[in-house]
Enzyme design. Sequence first.
Site, PDB file in Angstrom:
ATOM      1  N   THR A 230       0.875  -1.196   0.000  1.00  0.00           N
ATOM      2  CA  THR A 230       0.000   0.000   0.000  1.00  0.00           C
ATOM      3  C   THR A 230       0.904   1.235   0.000  1.00  0.00           C
ATOM      4  OG1 THR A 230      -0.253  -0.142   2.409  1.00  0.00           O
ATOM      5  CG2 THR A 230      -1.981  -1.120   1.071  1.00  0.00           C
TER       6      THR A 230
ATOM      7  N   LYS B 163       3.997  -7.037   3.803  1.00  0.00           N
ATOM      8  CA  LYS B 163       3.752  -5.638   3.470  1.00  0.00           C
ATOM      9  C   LYS B 163       3.462  -4.915   4.770  1.00  0.00           C
ATOM     10  CE  LYS B 163       0.382  -3.461   3.226  1.00  0.00           C
ATOM     11  NZ  LYS B 163      -0.491  -2.599   4.116  1.00  0.00           N
TER      12      LYS B 163
ATOM     13  N   THR C 223      -2.069  -3.214   9.927  1.00  0.00           N
ATOM     14  CA  THR C 223      -2.114  -4.023   8.701  1.00  0.00           C
ATOM     15  C   THR C 223      -0.703  -4.249   8.247  1.00  0.00           C
ATOM     16  OG1 THR C 223      -4.207  -3.239   8.105  1.00  0.00           O
ATOM     17  CG2 THR C 223      -2.871  -4.020   6.282  1.00  0.00           C
TER      18      THR C 223
ATOM     19  N   GLU D  67       6.394   4.466   7.167  1.00  0.00           N
ATOM     20  CA  GLU D  67       5.954   5.673   6.462  1.00  0.00           C
ATOM     21  C   GLU D  67       6.826   6.883   6.816  1.00  0.00           C
ATOM     22  OE1 GLU D  67       1.243   4.605   5.736  1.00  0.00           O
ATOM     23  OE2 GLU D  67       1.802   5.809   7.474  1.00  0.00           O
TER      24      GLU D  67
ATOM     25  N   ASN E 296       0.073  10.754   5.742  1.00  0.00           N
ATOM     26  CA  ASN E 296      -1.154  10.400   6.437  1.00  0.00           C
ATOM     27  C   ASN E 296      -2.208  11.495   6.482  1.00  0.00           C
ATOM     28  OD1 ASN E 296      -0.940   7.579   7.301  1.00  0.00           O
ATOM     29  ND2 ASN E 296       0.997   8.329   8.112  1.00  0.00           N
TER      30      ASN E 296
ATOM     31  N   THR F  42      -7.347  11.427   0.158  1.00  0.00           N
ATOM     32  CA  THR F  42      -7.769  12.486  -0.763  1.00  0.00           C
ATOM     33  C   THR F  42      -6.958  12.503  -2.050  1.00  0.00           C
ATOM     34  OG1 THR F  42      -6.348  13.998   0.460  1.00  0.00           O
ATOM     35  CG2 THR F  42      -8.670  13.971   1.044  1.00  0.00           C
TER      36      THR F  42
END
Lengths: 398, 398
Positions: B143, B169, B184, B270, B393, B398
Amino acid sequence: MEVQGFTGAAVEAGIRYTGRLDLGVIYSKTSCVTAATFTRNLVKAAPVLDSMALMEKSREFKAIVVNSGNANACTGKQGLQDCVAIREKAAGLLGCHEDEVLVASTGVIGAFLPMDKYLAGLEKACAKLSPEGLLQVSEAILTTDTRVKVAMREVENKGKTINIFGMAKGAGMIAPDMGPPHATMLAFIMTDAVVEPDFWQQTLQDGVDGSFNRITVDGDTSTNDTVLALANGMARNQVADGYGELSQQLADALGEVLQSLAQQIVMDGEGATKCVTVRIKGAQSFEDAKRCAQTICNSPLVKTAFFGEDPNWGRIIAAAGRSGANFAPDAVAIAIGGVKVVEKGLPIGEEAEKMASEQMKKHRFEVEVDLNSGDFDYSMLTCDLTREYVDINADYRT
Amino acid sequence: MEVQGFTGAAVEAGIRYTGRLDLGVIYSKTSCVTAATFTRNLVKAAPVLDSMALMEKSREFKAIVVNSGNANACTGKQGLQDCVAIREKAAGLLGCHEDEVLVASTGVIGAFLPMDKYLAGLEKACAKLSPEGLLQVSEAILTTDTRVKVAMREVENKGKTINIFGMAKGAGMIAPDMGPPHATMLAFIMTDAVVEPDFWQQTLQDGVDGSFNRITVDGDTSTNDTVLALANGMARNQVADGYGELSQQLADALGEVLQSLAQQIVMDGEGATKCVTVRIKGAQSFEDAKRCAQTICNSPLVKTAFFGEDPNWGRIIAAAGRSGANFAPDAVAIAIGGVKVVEKGLPIGEEAEKMASEQMKKHRFEVEVDLNSGDFDYSMLTCDLTREYVDINADYRT
């Protein structure tokens, strides 16, 4: 803004930076019944340990000496000795006993106080005490704060006027968890009320539980969090002892002052652009409601979604799910800014989320999570997580 | 890189985005003894609930169908029905029973799967299964990840060669907390070993406790975390049942694969620029050591200091102090990148901190906190908190 008998002053002592107020003194000409809450962090700064020890012996104080720029935390015996030296010096200058002086600090952890500069500044501050000077103190206690935080309430009872004035600081390392004689937020409350000591301590603790202990900026509880509430009795009201109308009025007024200050801290949270109330309803227990609120309020994914004005309720319900609270996921309802986006655990739809996103453009909005599993509620204030928070904290000491 | 009997394939099904692999199939031509861990989050996605129910009935499976872009979480009965429809379709295409197929999903919470696109994609994937296709699956599950995460180990025993291949992942919503049949993050392990089911499940749980359950990116435990380990027996080794050398070799190799994948997740956290091992020593209990490590690893102030390459040990000791662990603050020693900066709760000095700061310029370094209060240790992997984490994040949906 005047509370009878209280004066203050602040100076540029050069504790860490030059050219800014960083040392303040608060002084009452008569002895004050004093209540306090200190951080529950196992690692407590020297001034916290010093104040806790003093308050075990007495609840009567006349002065507070406070500095910013240096937390005097993780400074061992030297840090404690420095607190004593500050109290001795202040007592000499103010004409009171060293055990009537409380010390508070905020700033960098693990550095010794520059005592020469400190004591020289203290001398200058004590020489220029004035009622107006209290506002300067409210400036001297700031660190990464961008604005002064003060609140004031007046209580009228049987012809007597009682004033309560409070000041606070705090923008980062904010997740106060304070208990009986426990935040680095600092808050100092002054009132001219006549109060009974146990009533005053209990009223402060209740007020702190409903205010500072319900806010978070980053979830990091400080080593220095301190709230001190001094009541000097100069309003000559009937003694407030927990019974009767006056006690209730005073508790309400103190609660409002504490809540105003707590809210001002979150509004000024490091890098924050949003102040969000998270209200949990329908939990199976008070502890479940609290745990759920705290986990949502400290979730980086929820907080960045607030910054992005994204009604990403999936992150909210996932945080609730990992909080340890027990509930039925398919009973949950979530509203953002008054717009319901989840019912019975399922999305309402894109139109609702669009409306919620509009509400999130506001500086203040509310998230309500109804677990529909019981009768317990809890609400808490948090802010968003922004690029600026990272900038402020990646560069703090350099 | 080949594990006998396993094939895979991935396609662009258009689950959420177009032009990227987002649906994969893993298939073994013989039935696999299957172990699993799933998220302990109270809010569990439909594929997690579906897989948990299946695994209560049987531990023999032949296929995994996995998609990214949509978590199929908070989707109620529809979400569960969609899982069944996927299994039925896959079973028809693969020539196995629907109860031999496991489904896993990752992506946005609260959206229904686009079943037309899903089933069409599934049909294409099943038509082109190949050993090489497994690498495509490792791409399809990503992702916000920036790279593929795979690991491989070989075990030699009595002339037999056993292969273990794993893919994972995960970059955000990473703080896995998985229990017997629980992240996740997603990870799929394939081996051709012959294993006894209880040994295999226990070995997986132990391995997950020592790897995925010890990493964090943002402290947010997902609704979809899943590890599935399939052993198809095609290596025809003596059965690994927990006794003897082979069982130990296999457990070690599985542990290494899981640890490698877990570390790859943190390295790709991230926005992360640093991967930091936080090692707690000398705690009074295992729980204290764990709590302490978790609180430090999830502290925004500690994580921004890592980003700033600032050896701000004050934030580390403050986090330890609020963790709930019991210790004597004046006994604590802290080393950063092998450079001791705190001893007996007190700073070593500026020179040491300058040296520690140099160590923090590296992409990988270690923080050791010795509580000097007992005999229990715990270590954990975390990453720094950066502007880019906020960007990723705040803009996710969007």
